[in-house]
Design a protein around this motif. Structure first.
Motif, PDB file in Angstrom:
ATOM      1  N   SER A 115       9.425 -16.339   7.088  1.00 39.85           N
ATOM      2  CA  SER A 115       8.131 -15.657   7.164  1.00 39.85           C
ATOM      3  C   SER A 115       8.281 -14.172   7.467  1.00 39.85           C
ATOM      4  O   SER A 115       7.379 -13.382   7.180  1.00 39.85           O
ATOM      5  N   ALA A 116       9.446 -13.774   8.034  1.00 41.74           N
ATOM      6  CA  ALA A 116       9.677 -12.351   8.311  1.00 41.74           C
ATOM      7  C   ALA A 116       9.674 -11.539   7.027  1.00 41.74           C
ATOM      8  O   ALA A 116       9.423 -10.332   7.040  1.00 41.74           O
ATOM      9  N   ALA A 117       9.973 -12.213   5.897  1.00 41.55           N
ATOM     10  CA  ALA A 117      10.022 -11.504   4.614  1.00 41.55           C
ATOM     11  C   ALA A 117       8.689 -11.526   3.884  1.00 41.55           C
ATOM     12  O   ALA A 117       8.552 -10.931   2.808  1.00 41.55           O
ATOM     13  N   ASP A 118       7.688 -12.181   4.471  1.00 45.20           N
ATOM     14  CA  ASP A 118       6.393 -12.310   3.788  1.00 45.20           C
ATOM     15  C   ASP A 118       5.729 -10.972   3.503  1.00 45.20           C
ATOM     16  O   ASP A 118       5.003 -10.815   2.515  1.00 45.20           O
ATOM     17  N   ALA A 119       5.973 -10.025   4.403  1.00 42.81           N
ATOM     18  CA  ALA A 119       5.315  -8.726   4.238  1.00 42.81           C
ATOM     19  C   ALA A 119       5.934  -7.887   3.132  1.00 42.81           C
ATOM     20  O   ALA A 119       5.378  -6.870   2.725  1.00 42.81           O
ATOM     21  N   LEU A 120       7.119  -8.281   2.651  1.00 41.04           N
ATOM     22  CA  LEU A 120       7.818  -7.481   1.640  1.00 41.04           C
ATOM     23  C   LEU A 120       7.281  -7.766   0.242  1.00 41.04           C
ATOM     24  O   LEU A 120       6.976  -8.905  -0.095  1.00 41.04           O
ATOM     25  N   GLU A 121       7.191  -6.721  -0.567  1.00 45.43           N
ATOM     26  CA  GLU A 121       6.893  -6.931  -1.977  1.00 45.43           C
ATOM     27  C   GLU A 121       8.204  -6.894  -2.752  1.00 45.43           C
ATOM     28  O   GLU A 121       9.193  -6.331  -2.289  1.00 45.43           O
ATOM     29  N   PHE A 122       8.198  -7.512  -3.914  1.00 51.35           N
ATOM     30  CA  PHE A 122       9.420  -7.537  -4.714  1.00 51.35           C
ATOM     31  C   PHE A 122       9.116  -7.140  -6.158  1.00 51.35           C
ATOM     32  O   PHE A 122       8.150  -7.602  -6.757  1.00 51.35           O
TER      33      PHE A 122
END
Lengths: 313, 313
Positions: free
Chosen positions: B52-59
């Motif tokens: 969930s720590a990566a949820d804020a990242l866009e790809f």
């Protein structure tokens, strides 16, 4: 053997110079005599102060002094009885085997070129400086300020001069010569370093290891690091400032303590017909003493003759 | 606001890049979004690992990678779907506000000049690097490698670019601009520094304090230190090696720890129409994260517009 010292050169002269000479004389007893050059009225009382410790020193009077801020060429020509001019006269005549001064750097260079002169075949003499190596000992960096702007052929010769010094004075058998550059690849750098690289690569007198970078100054990639005097001067002064800041912070370490210029003494002028060494303006007695020991080793090594032989061909 | 990161750039990519992006996203929550650019098959699994720590990242996917050793211009032109090329496309289109990469430095420069382009009036963009100051904070040194050889007018512009960066990003009110040289006196140095000195002296946009020397890099004489990219690159790499050696010896000190490139992140390219930052090849997650924070501050400051305004006139 005789090693001459400009008693009037340096921020703390003549006191530091005379005290340094006394220290060096003890260490060189039976091997070499220190010859102090300076104003009689300034130096004589100091010799008396040092008492019997100063007995081994010789003294040669010189009535004038070239100050740190004076225009080098003008001052050298106008003050022919200055301690620097007298020192070079003694050196040129063979009365002494090396001449050391912590005085006006420019005047020391001018004096070298005007009196003992550049070795035939050497385009421009260079000032070399010691670089502490992380693993062991020292390498040398040149030029550190005699030639702000260089031609490729000058950098090539700095490689040869430095290599001979490393071999004959530092005792490094097959010195590795590196060219300071902004990348390791052969094509990197300015037109100057690109052209110098090609010359160094095919020079039969040296063991060229290619380009090195700023991070390689203190590792074992090269024993002799070649650069123009602008780059060398900036690197040298930055390294000195690192030591000063560490010393202020009371951070001491055997390697970083080797950054202390006092420990090595001075910077030899390479590519002239004799042995001349320039000391740091703020030389302490310890620094002066080490410069004189270095002058002794340089004279003993016969490096000036080795340079003459190499460039004759 | 969106800050883009080349997920494939750097010796430890994509792992270090993704981990660094996660760190930065936490700190920038509510202020900016991190956009990761890279190969789907390499990046997606890492995002899953971070949970969930990566949820804020866009790809944003990019199918190609420009390797560290590739020829910058050739690689950039041939690999139009590389993470660096895609990053610059996003930046140029306005989809992101800053682009950061620890990948191929040359390709980052080429990409900047080909896509977002140099600001009208700027002869050559420069790479700036942070210089830790003994008393407080950081100054900046430029150029550190974009332009090995410079003309006097370029050095003058570096003074302006650095001054604007120091003012708008570092918050230094009236930045002191110094010219790196081998002596303080006005006439010292090479023809390049002599001519640059005269231009800097009369430039109305900056507060020129004159020549500074290698020993002045870390003191308060100048906030912005101007030099050609050859000199800057060598100084920068030497300073980095000092930190590495101290770190190896477990010597730590608040000032010398600021030499650690990880603490500041990356080197901005100044003089282009947008915000691009180049990270160190061996960037750790901590370094990547700091580069992204720096990208955020740079975008927030409006520095690119300030530069455009200044050079318009």
């Amino acid at each position: 053997m005789k090693i001459a010292l400009d008693a009037m050169g340096g921020d703390f002269a003549p006191q530091a110079a005379v005290a340094g000479a006394v220290l060096a004389a003890e260490q060189l007893a039976g091997k070499a005599t220190i010859v102090l050059i300076g104003q009689e009225e300034a130096v004589r009382p100091l010799l008396l102060e040092h008492g019997s410790a100063a007995d081994a020193l010789e003294f040669v009077p010189a009535s004038q002094v070239i100050d740190m801020g004076e225009h080098p060429a003008k001052a050298f020509q106008q003050k022919q009885d200055s301690s620097i001019a007298v020192g070079y006269k003694l050196l040129h005549s063979g009365a002494v085997d090396a001449f050391c001064s912590a005085g006006n750097t420019g005047a020391m260079l001018v004096g070298a070129v005007f009196t003992v002169k550049a070795v035939t075949g050497v385009l421009r003499p260079a000032i070399a400086n010691f670089v502490p190596k992380l693993n062991d000992g020292f390498g040398i960096l040149l030029d550190v300020g005699a030639n702000a702007e260089c031609k490729p052929e000058m950098l090539e010769q700095f490689g040869e001069l430095g290599s001979l010094y490393a071999q004959y004075v530092l005792g490094i058998e097959r010195p590795k010569v590196g060219l300071m550059n902004l990348g390791e690849e052969e094509g990197k750098g300015t037109p100057l370093t690109q052209a110098a690289h090609q010359l160094l690569k095919v020079n039969p007198h040296i063991h060229f290891v290619g380009n090195i970078e700023g991070r390689d100054l203190f590792n074992d990639k090269a024993d002799v690091i070649v650069c123009d005097g602008f780059t060398g001067n900036i690197l040298l002064k930055m390294a000195e400032s690192i030591y000063d800041m560490m010393d202020d912070k009371k951070i001491h370490d055997p390697f970083f303590d080797k950054f202390n210029y006092e420990a090595v003494g001075g910077s030899p002028i390479l590519g002239i017909n004799d042995n001349a060494i320039i000391g740091h303006g703020r030389s302490t007695p310890f620094a002066i003493s080490n410069m004189l020991l270095q002058g002794y080793h340089m004279a003993q090594s016969g490096i000036a003759d080795q340079i003459k032989d190499t460039f004759k061909s």
